[in-house]
Design a protein around this motif. Structure first.
Motif, PDB file in Angstrom:
ATOM      1  N   THR A  19      83.559 -57.237  -9.800  1.00 42.75           N
ATOM      2  CA  THR A  19      83.051 -55.877  -9.927  1.00 42.75           C
ATOM      3  C   THR A  19      84.093 -54.988 -10.599  1.00 42.75           C
ATOM      4  OG1 THR A  19      81.660 -56.142  -7.980  1.00 42.75           O
ATOM      5  CG2 THR A  19      82.130 -53.892  -8.659  1.00 42.75           C
ATOM      6  N   GLY A  20      85.346 -55.143 -10.191  1.00 46.01           N
ATOM      7  CA  GLY A  20      86.423 -54.370 -10.800  1.00 46.01           C
ATOM      8  C   GLY A  20      86.586 -54.660 -12.281  1.00 46.01           C
ATOM      9  N   ILE A  21      86.530 -55.935 -12.635  1.00 49.86           N
ATOM     10  CA  ILE A  21      86.634 -56.328 -14.043  1.00 49.86           C
ATOM     11  C   ILE A  21      85.494 -55.719 -14.844  1.00 49.86           C
ATOM     12  CG2 ILE A  21      86.450 -58.285 -15.635  1.00 49.86           C
ATOM     13  CD1 ILE A  21      87.922 -59.953 -13.455  1.00 49.86           C
ATOM     14  N   TYR A  22      84.282 -55.808 -14.317  1.00 42.36           N
ATOM     15  CA  TYR A  22      83.119 -55.282 -15.024  1.00 42.36           C
ATOM     16  C   TYR A  22      83.197 -53.763 -15.167  1.00 42.36           C
ATOM     17  CZ  TYR A  22      78.391 -54.032 -16.272  1.00 42.36           C
ATOM     18  OH  TYR A  22      77.307 -53.503 -16.909  1.00 42.36           O
ATOM     19  N   GLU A  23      83.566 -53.063 -14.100  1.00 45.25           N
ATOM     20  CA  GLU A  23      83.654 -51.603 -14.158  1.00 45.25           C
ATOM     21  C   GLU A  23      84.731 -51.163 -15.152  1.00 45.25           C
ATOM     22  OE1 GLU A  23      81.579 -49.371 -12.880  1.00 45.25           O
ATOM     23  OE2 GLU A  23      80.410 -51.036 -12.077  1.00 45.25           O
ATOM     24  N   ASN A  24      85.876 -51.853 -15.157  1.00 45.25           N
ATOM     25  CA  ASN A  24      86.933 -51.532 -16.125  1.00 45.25           C
ATOM     26  C   ASN A  24      86.456 -51.776 -17.549  1.00 45.25           C
ATOM     27  OD1 ASN A  24      88.702 -50.789 -14.116  1.00 45.25           O
ATOM     28  ND2 ASN A  24      89.731 -52.762 -14.040  1.00 45.25           N
ATOM     29  N   LYS A  25      85.718 -52.847 -17.741  1.00 38.87           N
ATOM     30  CA  LYS A  25      85.185 -53.167 -19.065  1.00 38.87           C
ATOM     31  C   LYS A  25      84.197 -52.091 -19.512  1.00 38.87           C
ATOM     32  CE  LYS A  25      85.680 -56.389 -21.173  1.00 38.87           C
ATOM     33  NZ  LYS A  25      86.589 -56.653 -22.299  1.00 38.87           N
ATOM     34  N   LYS A  26      83.331 -51.678 -18.589  1.00 39.22           N
ATOM     35  CA  LYS A  26      82.335 -50.656 -18.902  1.00 39.22           C
ATOM     36  C   LYS A  26      83.019 -49.343 -19.292  1.00 39.22           C
ATOM     37  CE  LYS A  26      79.465 -49.189 -15.669  1.00 39.22           C
ATOM     38  NZ  LYS A  26      78.381 -49.111 -14.683  1.00 39.22           N
ATOM     39  N   CYS A  27      84.050 -48.961 -18.553  1.00 40.71           N
ATOM     40  CA  CYS A  27      84.798 -47.728 -18.882  1.00 40.71           C
ATOM     41  C   CYS A  27      85.478 -47.851 -20.238  1.00 40.71           C
ATOM     42  CB  CYS A  27      85.844 -47.437 -17.809  1.00 40.71           C
ATOM     43  SG  CYS A  27      85.146 -46.836 -16.274  1.00 40.71           S
ATOM     44  N   ALA A  28      86.050 -49.024 -20.528  1.00 43.80           N
ATOM     45  CA  ALA A  28      86.724 -49.234 -21.810  1.00 43.80           C
ATOM     46  C   ALA A  28      85.732 -49.151 -22.960  1.00 43.80           C
ATOM     47  CB  ALA A  28      87.436 -50.581 -21.824  1.00 43.80           C
ATOM     48  N   ILE A  29      84.523 -49.663 -22.766  1.00 41.00           N
ATOM     49  CA  ILE A  29      83.498 -49.590 -23.806  1.00 41.00           C
ATOM     50  C   ILE A  29      83.107 -48.135 -24.045  1.00 41.00           C
ATOM     51  CG2 ILE A  29      81.075 -50.131 -24.319  1.00 41.00           C
ATOM     52  CD1 ILE A  29      81.547 -52.839 -22.905  1.00 41.00           C
ATOM     53  N   GLU A  30      82.914 -47.396 -22.958  1.00 43.77           N
ATOM     54  CA  GLU A  30      82.524 -45.985 -23.083  1.00 43.77           C
ATOM     55  C   GLU A  30      83.602 -45.151 -23.765  1.00 43.77           C
ATOM     56  OE1 GLU A  30      81.567 -44.828 -19.089  1.00 43.77           O
ATOM     57  OE2 GLU A  30      79.717 -46.004 -19.077  1.00 43.77           O
ATOM     58  N   LYS A  31      84.887 -45.485 -23.507  1.00 45.04           N
ATOM     59  CA  LYS A  31      85.997 -44.736 -24.099  1.00 45.04           C
ATOM     60  C   LYS A  31      86.408 -45.256 -25.470  1.00 45.04           C
ATOM     61  CE  LYS A  31      88.040 -43.474 -19.674  1.00 45.04           C
ATOM     62  NZ  LYS A  31      89.203 -43.671 -18.796  1.00 45.04           N
ATOM     63  N   GLY A  32      85.850 -46.413 -25.864  1.00 50.25           N
ATOM     64  CA  GLY A  32      86.204 -46.998 -27.155  1.00 50.25           C
ATOM     65  C   GLY A  32      87.570 -47.667 -27.169  1.00 50.25           C
TER      66      GLY A  32
ATOM     67  N   SER B  86      77.125 -55.915 -23.592  1.00 52.85           N
ATOM     68  CA  SER B  86      77.110 -54.508 -23.170  1.00 52.85           C
ATOM     69  C   SER B  86      76.902 -53.584 -24.360  1.00 52.85           C
ATOM     70  CB  SER B  86      78.414 -54.146 -22.465  1.00 52.85           C
ATOM     71  OG  SER B  86      78.531 -54.871 -21.281  1.00 52.85           O
ATOM     72  N   THR B  87      77.533 -53.903 -25.478  1.00 53.85           N
ATOM     73  CA  THR B  87      77.393 -53.083 -26.675  1.00 53.85           C
ATOM     74  C   THR B  87      75.967 -53.155 -27.206  1.00 53.85           C
ATOM     75  OG1 THR B  87      79.697 -53.534 -27.184  1.00 53.85           O
ATOM     76  CG2 THR B  87      78.373 -52.627 -28.944  1.00 53.85           C
ATOM     77  N   LEU B  88      75.380 -54.348 -27.166  1.00 55.74           N
ATOM     78  CA  LEU B  88      74.016 -54.506 -27.664  1.00 55.74           C
ATOM     79  C   LEU B  88      72.988 -53.800 -26.797  1.00 55.74           C
ATOM     80  CD1 LEU B  88      73.976 -58.221 -28.829  1.00 55.74           C
ATOM     81  CD2 LEU B  88      73.933 -56.181 -30.255  1.00 55.74           C
ATOM     82  N   THR B  89      73.281 -53.640 -25.528  1.00 59.71           N
ATOM     83  CA  THR B  89      72.319 -52.995 -24.636  1.00 59.71           C
ATOM     84  C   THR B  89      72.610 -51.516 -24.422  1.00 59.71           C
ATOM     85  OG1 THR B  89      73.596 -53.653 -22.678  1.00 59.71           O
ATOM     86  CG2 THR B  89      71.822 -55.134 -23.404  1.00 59.71           C
ATOM     87  N   SER B  90      73.637 -50.989 -25.091  1.00 57.88           N
ATOM     88  CA  SER B  90      73.938 -49.562 -24.944  1.00 57.88           C
ATOM     89  C   SER B  90      72.850 -48.736 -25.618  1.00 57.88           C
ATOM     90  CB  SER B  90      75.304 -49.231 -25.544  1.00 57.88           C
ATOM     91  OG  SER B  90      75.242 -49.279 -26.949  1.00 57.88           O
ATOM     92  N   PRO B  91      72.605 -47.534 -25.129  1.00 55.20           N
ATOM     93  CA  PRO B  91      71.549 -46.679 -25.717  1.00 55.20           C
ATOM     94  C   PRO B  91      71.787 -46.392 -27.201  1.00 55.20           C
ATOM     95  CG  PRO B  91      72.286 -45.789 -23.621  1.00 55.20           C
ATOM     96  CD  PRO B  91      73.190 -46.935 -23.944  1.00 55.20           C
ATOM     97  N   LEU B  92      73.048 -46.174 -27.595  1.00 56.98           N
ATOM     98  CA  LEU B  92      73.359 -45.882 -28.991  1.00 56.98           C
ATOM     99  C   LEU B  92      72.993 -47.063 -29.890  1.00 56.98           C
ATOM    100  CD1 LEU B  92      74.578 -43.918 -31.016  1.00 56.98           C
ATOM    101  CD2 LEU B  92      76.813 -44.924 -30.522  1.00 56.98           C
TER     102      LEU B  92
END
Length: 161
Positions: free
Chosen positions: A111-124, A141-147
């Motif tokens: 869960t920690g790895i995934y949450e850190n990854k998600k934050c890193a994707i959001e921050k670029g 995650s990038t393919l399923t992002s709204p953008l």
């Protein structure tokens, strides 16, 4: 890994545990390619990551609890997960408590790895991580992002026009 084993042989070690290094390499490669996470599993020191220790402990525990596997199909139907968790807390068995701790460690780590990854994707900040944006989790995650979905829909719409 080759250099690590060579160094152990050159250091005069009489016995090199290949299984240990192979399992550590597998964890590291899956971590980097699948999760974009560096477990430091190939670090020469014997200090290992909490997740890798939990994974290493899991299989022997599952063998010790093999007799319970026949009951699992019925046990998973006993109420919600919180009730089952409460029931497990009542069992005085050492191996069951151990496997509960192992599962908690694995869940907390992933869960920690995934949450850190998600934050890193959001921050670029993907390029600063182990997979450098080429790992499976980042790609999905990038393919399923709204953008991304919006740009795909725009591209499909422009092809139709």
């Amino acid at each position: 890994m080759k250099a690590i084993i060579e160094n152990e042989v050159l250091a005069g070690k009489e016995y090199v545990d290949i299984m240990n290094w192979t399992s550590r390499a597998a964890l590291e490669y899956v971590g980097r390619g699948g999760l974009g996470y560096n477990f430091d599993a190939l670090n020469k020191n014997e200090q290992r990551n909490e997740y890798s220790e939990a994974i290493k402990t899991l299989t022997p525990l599952l063998f010790r609890l093999a007799f319970l596997r026949m009951f699992v199909p019925w046990l998973v139907k006993l109420g919600p997960p919180s009730f089952r968790r409460w029931l497990i807390g009542l069992v005085p068995s050492g191996p069951i408590r151990e496997i509960t701790d192992v599962v908690d460690t694995i869940e907390r780590s992933t869960t920690g790895i995934y949450e850190n990854k998600k934050c890193a994707i959001e921050k670029g900040e993907i390029s600063m991580q182990a997979g450098q944006g080429k790992d499976i989790i980042t790609v999905l995650s990038t393919l399923t992002s709204p953008l991304c979905r919006q740009s795909i829909e725009t591209a499909i719409h422009s092809e139709r026009v």
